[in-house]
Write a protein that holds these residues in place. Structure first.
Motif, PDB file in Angstrom:
ATOM      1  N   GLY A 110       0.825  -1.193   0.053  1.00 22.55           N
ATOM      2  CA  GLY A 110       0.134  -0.102   0.118  1.00 22.55           C
ATOM      3  C   GLY A 110       1.017   1.132   0.173  1.00 22.55           C
ATOM      4  N   VAL A 111       0.185   2.288  -0.090  1.00 16.76           N
ATOM      5  CA  VAL A 111       0.861   3.758  -0.200  1.00 16.76           C
ATOM      6  C   VAL A 111       0.003   4.699   1.001  1.00 16.76           C
ATOM      7  N   ALA A 112       0.845   5.387   1.696  1.00 17.76           N
ATOM      8  CA  ALA A 112       0.148   6.370   2.582  1.00 17.76           C
ATOM      9  C   ALA A 112       1.052   7.516   2.359  1.00 17.76           C
ATOM     10  N   THR A 113       0.569   8.457   1.726  1.00 20.08           N
ATOM     11  CA  THR A 113       1.309   9.536   1.294  1.00 20.08           C
ATOM     12  C   THR A 113       0.718  11.216   1.701  1.00 20.08           C
ATOM     13  N   GLY A 114       1.396  12.183   1.693  1.00 15.20           N
ATOM     14  CA  GLY A 114       0.801  13.587   1.615  1.00 15.20           C
ATOM     15  C   GLY A 114       0.561  14.093   0.424  1.00 15.20           C
ATOM     16  N   LYS A 115       0.901  13.312  -0.798  1.00 12.41           N
ATOM     17  CA  LYS A 115       0.548  13.446  -2.098  1.00 12.41           C
ATOM     18  C   LYS A 115      -1.104  13.667  -2.334  1.00 12.41           C
ATOM     19  N   SER A 116      -1.381  14.217  -3.273  1.00 11.34           N
ATOM     20  CA  SER A 116      -2.903  14.250  -3.634  1.00 11.34           C
ATOM     21  C   SER A 116      -2.849  12.677  -4.517  1.00 11.34           C
ATOM     22  N   ASP A 117      -4.197  12.431  -4.913  1.00  9.90           N
ATOM     23  CA  ASP A 117      -4.430  11.440  -5.475  1.00  9.90           C
ATOM     24  C   ASP A 117      -3.922  11.433  -6.888  1.00  9.90           C
ATOM     25  N   ARG A 132       1.167  -2.688  -8.493  1.00 10.02           N
ATOM     26  CA  ARG A 132       1.631  -3.395  -7.375  1.00 10.02           C
ATOM     27  C   ARG A 132       0.891  -3.091  -6.084  1.00 10.02           C
ATOM     28  N   PHE A 133       0.163  -2.149  -6.198  1.00 12.68           N
ATOM     29  CA  PHE A 133      -0.431  -1.551  -4.840  1.00 12.68           C
ATOM     30  C   PHE A 133      -1.998  -1.878  -4.590  1.00 12.68           C
ATOM     31  N   VAL A 134      -2.158  -2.426  -3.609  1.00 16.13           N
ATOM     32  CA  VAL A 134      -3.761  -2.815  -3.169  1.00 16.13           C
ATOM     33  C   VAL A 134      -4.278  -1.946  -2.629  1.00 16.13           C
ATOM     34  N   THR A 135      -3.703  -0.889  -2.317  1.00 16.58           N
ATOM     35  CA  THR A 135      -4.440   0.400  -1.266  1.00 16.58           C
ATOM     36  C   THR A 135      -3.448   1.622  -1.392  1.00 16.58           C
ATOM     37  N   LEU A 136      -4.093   2.599  -1.676  1.00 14.42           N
ATOM     38  CA  LEU A 136      -3.488   4.130  -1.967  1.00 14.42           C
ATOM     39  C   LEU A 136      -4.247   4.964  -1.104  1.00 14.42           C
ATOM     40  N   GLN A 137      -3.538   5.723  -0.210  1.00 16.85           N
ATOM     41  CA  GLN A 137      -4.220   6.458   0.766  1.00 16.85           C
ATOM     42  C   GLN A 137      -3.239   7.690   0.726  1.00 16.85           C
ATOM     43  N   THR A 138      -3.896   8.695   0.473  1.00 19.64           N
ATOM     44  CA  THR A 138      -3.575  10.216  -0.043  1.00 19.64           C
ATOM     45  C   THR A 138      -4.192  11.229   1.091  1.00 19.64           C
ATOM     46  N   ALA A 139      -3.387  12.396   0.930  1.00 19.79           N
ATOM     47  CA  ALA A 139      -3.862  13.694   1.915  1.00 19.79           C
ATOM     48  C   ALA A 139      -5.238  14.239   1.310  1.00 19.79           C
ATOM     49  N   ASP A 140      -5.612  13.826   0.149  1.00 22.73           N
ATOM     50  CA  ASP A 140      -7.115  14.188  -0.352  1.00 22.73           C
ATOM     51  C   ASP A 140      -8.118  13.729   0.436  1.00 22.73           C
ATOM     52  N   ARG A 141      -8.073  12.589   1.381  1.00 19.40           N
ATOM     53  CA  ARG A 141      -9.169  11.894   1.808  1.00 19.40           C
ATOM     54  C   ARG A 141      -8.963  11.679   3.516  1.00 19.40           C
ATOM     55  N   HIS A 142      -7.675  12.029   3.865  1.00 20.48           N
ATOM     56  CA  HIS A 142      -7.391  11.895   5.385  1.00 20.48           C
ATOM     57  C   HIS A 142      -6.654  13.097   5.918  1.00 20.48           C
ATOM     58  N   PRO A 143      -6.810  13.235   7.315  1.00 23.74           N
ATOM     59  CA  PRO A 143      -5.820  14.157   7.938  1.00 23.74           C
ATOM     60  C   PRO A 143      -4.490  13.911   7.672  1.00 23.74           C
ATOM     61  N   SER A 144      -3.571  14.929   8.160  1.00 22.40           N
ATOM     62  CA  SER A 144      -2.275  14.774   7.746  1.00 22.40           C
ATOM     63  C   SER A 144      -1.770  13.700   8.644  1.00 22.40           C
ATOM     64  N   LYS A 145      -0.394  13.206   8.129  1.00 27.06           N
ATOM     65  CA  LYS A 145       0.420  12.393   9.093  1.00 27.06           C
ATOM     66  C   LYS A 145       0.816  13.416  10.235  1.00 27.06           C
ATOM     67  N   PRO A 146       0.869  12.873  11.537  1.00 24.42           N
ATOM     68  CA  PRO A 146       1.131  11.708  12.033  1.00 24.42           C
ATOM     69  C   PRO A 146      -0.324  11.036  12.299  1.00 24.42           C
ATOM     70  N   ASP A 147      -1.308  11.471  11.979  1.00 28.48           N
ATOM     71  CA  ASP A 147      -2.666  10.923  12.265  1.00 28.48           C
ATOM     72  C   ASP A 147      -2.639   9.604  11.805  1.00 28.48           C
ATOM     73  N   PRO A 148      -3.304   8.508  12.331  1.00 27.12           N
ATOM     74  CA  PRO A 148      -3.186   7.196  11.729  1.00 27.12           C
ATOM     75  C   PRO A 148      -4.295   6.829  10.900  1.00 27.12           C
ATOM     76  N   ALA A 149      -4.809   7.848  10.261  1.00 27.44           N
ATOM     77  CA  ALA A 149      -5.971   7.376   9.440  1.00 27.44           C
ATOM     78  C   ALA A 149      -5.558   6.811   8.036  1.00 27.44           C
ATOM     79  N   MET A 150      -4.840   7.184   7.458  1.00 27.76           N
ATOM     80  CA  MET A 150      -4.273   6.680   6.281  1.00 27.76           C
ATOM     81  C   MET A 150      -4.001   5.176   6.610  1.00 27.76           C
ATOM     82  N   LEU A 151      -3.157   5.005   7.668  1.00 26.92           N
ATOM     83  CA  LEU A 151      -2.903   3.515   7.908  1.00 26.92           C
ATOM     84  C   LEU A 151      -3.913   2.557   8.268  1.00 26.92           C
ATOM     85  N   ARG A 152      -4.922   3.137   8.931  1.00 28.32           N
ATOM     86  CA  ARG A 152      -6.119   2.308   9.314  1.00 28.32           C
ATOM     87  C   ARG A 152      -6.977   1.896   8.265  1.00 28.32           C
TER      88      ARG A 152
END
Length: 219
Positions: A110-117, A132-152
């Motif tokens: 997976g990817v968890a990034t501050g980039k946009s989609d 290669r990646f089954v899940t892509l999590q970006t800043a467009d849909r989640h709070p900024s790191k280090p909030d764990p929302a992207m990983l969850r």
């Protein structure tokens, strides 16, 4: 069988994108008539969502200006991409081989990034990595790191449990996010934060080369 999930940061972990980020940031500050931060300071905020990054780069400015800087940065970066002004954002040496080794050992990615989609999709397509990646999590849909929302969200999407998940990143924000989500924190030294800072932020282990990743995620 439990899913093993390796979640990667993008900038500074998969690809070296500092030249484009620094150039766009300097243009954004200039567009608002503000002095640009030094490049080491810009590199230090890579990985955060844009408004949070602007607040760290210019703490004396009001929140409305941080939002304006973030919006200006996004417009400038998009224009640089459309005009063909972006420098190459190369994969780090050995990254593809490391993915091959991990995949052969049963890991999903997976990817968890501050980039946009849009920005993440562009990078992955450019390097032929999108499949290669089954899940892509970006800043467009989640709070900024280090909030764990992207990983969850990544774990929920992949069907992985925290004790079977590793977060791989080059910044203290990645390590803190991993800690907050209860997953293994794997720091890498080829990105933008120093090794000692990664340890202080809670890294469980540190990879000095892409070839080290297989041993680090499973240790």
């Amino acid at each position: 069988m439990s899913i093993r999930l390796a979640v990667f940061d993008c900038d500074g972990t998969l690809v070296d994108s500092q030249a484009n980020i620094c150039a766009a940031m300097e243009r954004a500050f200039a567009a608002l008539g503000l002095p640009a931060p030094p490049r080491p300071a810009i590199r230090a905020i890579v990985g955060l969502s844009l408004v949070e990054a602007m607040a760290l780069l210019a703490p004396a400015l009001p929140p409305a200006t941080h939002v304006a800087l973030a919006d200006t940065y996004k417009a400038i970066f998009r224009g640089m991409r459309e005009d063909g002004e972006l420098d190459a954002e190369p994969l780090y040496d050995g990254l593809v081989a490391a993915l091959d080794v991990l995949a052969a050992d049963g890991w999903r990615f997976g990817v968890a990034t501050g980039k946009s989609d849009r920005g993440l999709a562009h990078v992955l397509a450019m390097h032929g990595l999108a499949d290669r990646f089954v899940t892509l999590q970006t800043a467009d849909r989640h709070p900024s790191k280090p909030d764990p929302a992207m990983l969850r969200a990544a774990m929920a999407r992949a069907g992985a449990l925290p004790h079977m998940t590793a977060m791989i990143g080059d910044t203290t924000f990645d390590m803190a996010m991993a800690r907050a989500a209860g997953v293994r924190a794997v720091g890498v030294t080829w990105g933008y934060h120093r090794e000692e800072a990664l340890w202080r932020a809670g890294a469980d282990t540190i990879a000095h080369r892409c070839a080290d990743l297989a041993g680090c995620v499973a240790a």
